[in-house]
Design a protein around this motif. Structure first.
Motif, mmCIF file in Angstrom:
data_model
loop_
_atom_site.group_PDB
_atom_site.id
_atom_site.type_symbol
_atom_site.label_atom_id
_atom_site.label_comp_id
_atom_site.label_asym_id
_atom_site.label_seq_id
_atom_site.Cartn_x
_atom_site.Cartn_y
_atom_site.Cartn_z
ATOM 1 N N LEU A 171 9.846 -0.498 -6.811
ATOM 2 C CA LEU A 171 9.720 -1.907 -6.428
ATOM 3 C C LEU A 171 10.714 -2.755 -7.203
ATOM 4 O O LEU A 171 11.056 -2.450 -8.340
ATOM 5 N N ASP A 172 11.138 -3.853 -6.569
ATOM 6 C CA ASP A 172 12.042 -4.755 -7.288
ATOM 7 C C ASP A 172 11.250 -5.569 -8.306
ATOM 8 O O ASP A 172 10.023 -5.678 -8.230
ATOM 9 N N ASP A 173 11.962 -6.150 -9.266
ATOM 10 C CA ASP A 173 11.327 -6.879 -10.363
ATOM 11 C C ASP A 173 10.500 -8.049 -9.859
ATOM 12 O O ASP A 173 9.421 -8.330 -10.374
ATOM 13 N N GLY A 174 11.006 -8.741 -8.826
ATOM 14 C CA GLY A 174 10.289 -9.910 -8.316
ATOM 15 C C GLY A 174 8.908 -9.539 -7.805
ATOM 16 O O GLY A 174 7.924 -10.249 -8.057
ATOM 17 N N THR A 175 8.815 -8.419 -7.077
ATOM 18 C CA THR A 175 7.524 -8.001 -6.530
ATOM 19 C C THR A 175 6.554 -7.643 -7.652
ATOM 20 O O THR A 175 5.383 -8.043 -7.636
ATOM 21 N N ILE A 176 7.050 -6.890 -8.656
ATOM 22 C CA ILE A 176 6.186 -6.506 -9.768
ATOM 23 C C ILE A 176 5.695 -7.743 -10.498
ATOM 24 O O ILE A 176 4.498 -7.885 -10.805
ATOM 25 N N SER A 177 6.590 -8.676 -10.721
ATOM 26 C CA SER A 177 6.214 -9.886 -11.439
ATOM 27 C C SER A 177 5.211 -10.697 -10.612
ATOM 28 O O SER A 177 4.231 -11.223 -11.147
ATOM 29 N N ALA A 178 5.388 -10.774 -9.269
ATOM 30 C CA ALA A 178 4.430 -11.500 -8.423
ATOM 31 C C ALA A 178 3.073 -10.808 -8.435
ATOM 32 O O ALA A 178 2.023 -11.473 -8.493
ATOM 33 N N ALA A 179 3.086 -9.460 -8.400
ATOM 34 C CA ALA A 179 1.830 -8.710 -8.382
ATOM 35 C C ALA A 179 1.094 -8.891 -9.701
ATOM 36 O O ALA A 179 -0.145 -8.934 -9.741
ATOM 37 N N ILE B 102 0.853 -1.187 0.000
ATOM 38 C CA ILE B 102 0.000 0.000 0.000
ATOM 39 C C ILE B 102 0.892 1.241 0.000
ATOM 40 O O ILE B 102 1.809 1.356 0.817
ATOM 41 N N GLY B 103 0.625 2.144 -0.923
ATOM 42 C CA GLY B 103 1.455 3.352 -1.005
ATOM 43 C C GLY B 103 2.726 3.146 -1.803
ATOM 44 O O GLY B 103 3.520 4.065 -1.960
ATOM 45 N N GLY B 104 2.929 1.896 -2.302
ATOM 46 C CA GLY B 104 4.162 1.614 -3.027
ATOM 47 C C GLY B 104 4.146 2.207 -4.428
ATOM 48 O O GLY B 104 3.103 2.282 -5.061
ATOM 49 N N GLU B 105 5.305 2.627 -4.897
ATOM 50 C CA GLU B 105 5.402 3.147 -6.258
ATOM 51 C C GLU B 105 6.124 2.122 -7.115
ATOM 52 O O GLU B 105 7.170 1.602 -6.726
ATOM 53 N N LEU B 106 5.559 1.837 -8.280
ATOM 54 C CA LEU B 106 6.106 0.779 -9.134
ATOM 55 C C LEU B 106 7.583 0.992 -9.413
ATOM 56 O O LEU B 106 8.378 0.054 -9.402
#
Lengths: 197, 197
Positions: A182-190, A175-179
């Motif tokens: 974020l690391d690649d792993g988190t973006i890919s998981a999301a 929550i409140g995170g900016e793309l």
């Protein structure tokens, strides 16, 4: 012992706290001496109380007074949910979110071949006991999203497979995170776990 | 009071130390509880001792036990040099350098019109007393190189003008300092005070 030596000894001890180095320990001790009545004396008294009363819950590994902690002795929390965390700090973080109303199980670390920490060094046998003895319906694996944390989660999932429902925390954008940050792993998981609106 | 409440109260108190916030206070308290015998109990005992014994030296404002601190009661340090510092942390920093063998005078802050701190709120009258009563030959103004510090140094210099030799710490490149990382003021001060080889 002279007074300055006591103060030096206090600085040395304070410097052994996580997050404090020699310089910040000196600042903290000077601050304590200046605020003797407001801070130093109450702090010393509370530390004595906590040293005398705080202990690990025999059931879940949480810190409290008495052999069984407040959460384990609260019948309202026996809702069949058991949340497995690595350590007490994680339990406190879950409690601050105020969302979880079940009970916890604190492992006391993660499996680690390098540090020769096996299941018996953690509270894993006790966890398996509790799943049957406390009529647990779902075990939530809230271990840290690190390699060791996930290895441990997999091991526990293997042990409990078929005996109880298993789940883990959702992964995605905080929550409140900016793309962009974020690391690649988190973006890919999301992205993989994307929800239809 | 329940055990968890004591622990929470301890976290709240710890979080009021400079350099610790709520998160690091929680980590520190968990660490203390885990290292009860090694850290928590000795820390609490030492805090009690320091709370009972530490006091401000009536002469110089240093922290020690008894009415007069170790430095003021050490006759070997009565060499006519008096080093004026803002607070006890600065005195400790000077002592760590091991170079200064005279006595100190701790002002307890700097002059500040905004916070209505005048000479009488600091230990400036006592400083002027000491210059005559302790046969001081040189007053070293070791105040911080901030605007308030330098204002205070100028005020003290005005007061003591003609009564005693005055000096201040040299300004220049710190040992190990790299020019590229120094601010312009420091480089310019170091250039102005350059030494012939």
């Amino acid at each position: 012992m002279s007074g300055r030596n006591d103060i030096d000894a206090l600085i040395d001890l304070m410097a052994r706290l996580p997050g404090l180095g020699p310089r910040s320990a000196r600042r903290a001790v000077l601050h304590l001496i200046r605020k003797r009545a407001l801070l130093l004396t109450p702090l010393s008294d509370l530390m004595q109380t906590v040293a005398a009363t705080a202990r690990e819950c025999l059931n879940c590994g949480n810190v409290g007074t008495g052999d069984i902690c407040e959460i384990c002795s609260n019948d309202a929390r026996a809702n069949g949910l058991l949340c497995v965390v690595e350590d007490v700090a994680d339990l406190w973080a879950m409690e601050r979110s105020g969302t979880f109303k079940g009970r916890y199980h604190v492992l006391g670390g993660t499996l680690s071949a390098l540090d020769s920490i096996g299941p018996d060094e953690l509270r894993i046998p006790k966890l398996i006991d509790r799943v049957t003895s406390e009529e647990i319906t779902e075990v939530i694996l809230a271990l840290n999203a690190t390699v060791d944390g996930q290895t441990t989660a997999h091991y526990i999932a293997d042990q409990l497979e078929g005996r109880v429902a298993l789940s883990s925390l959702a992964q995605g954008v905080p929550i409140g995170g900016e793309l962009d940050y974020l690391d690649d792993g988190t973006i890919s998981a999301a992205l993989t776990a994307r929800k239809r609106l």
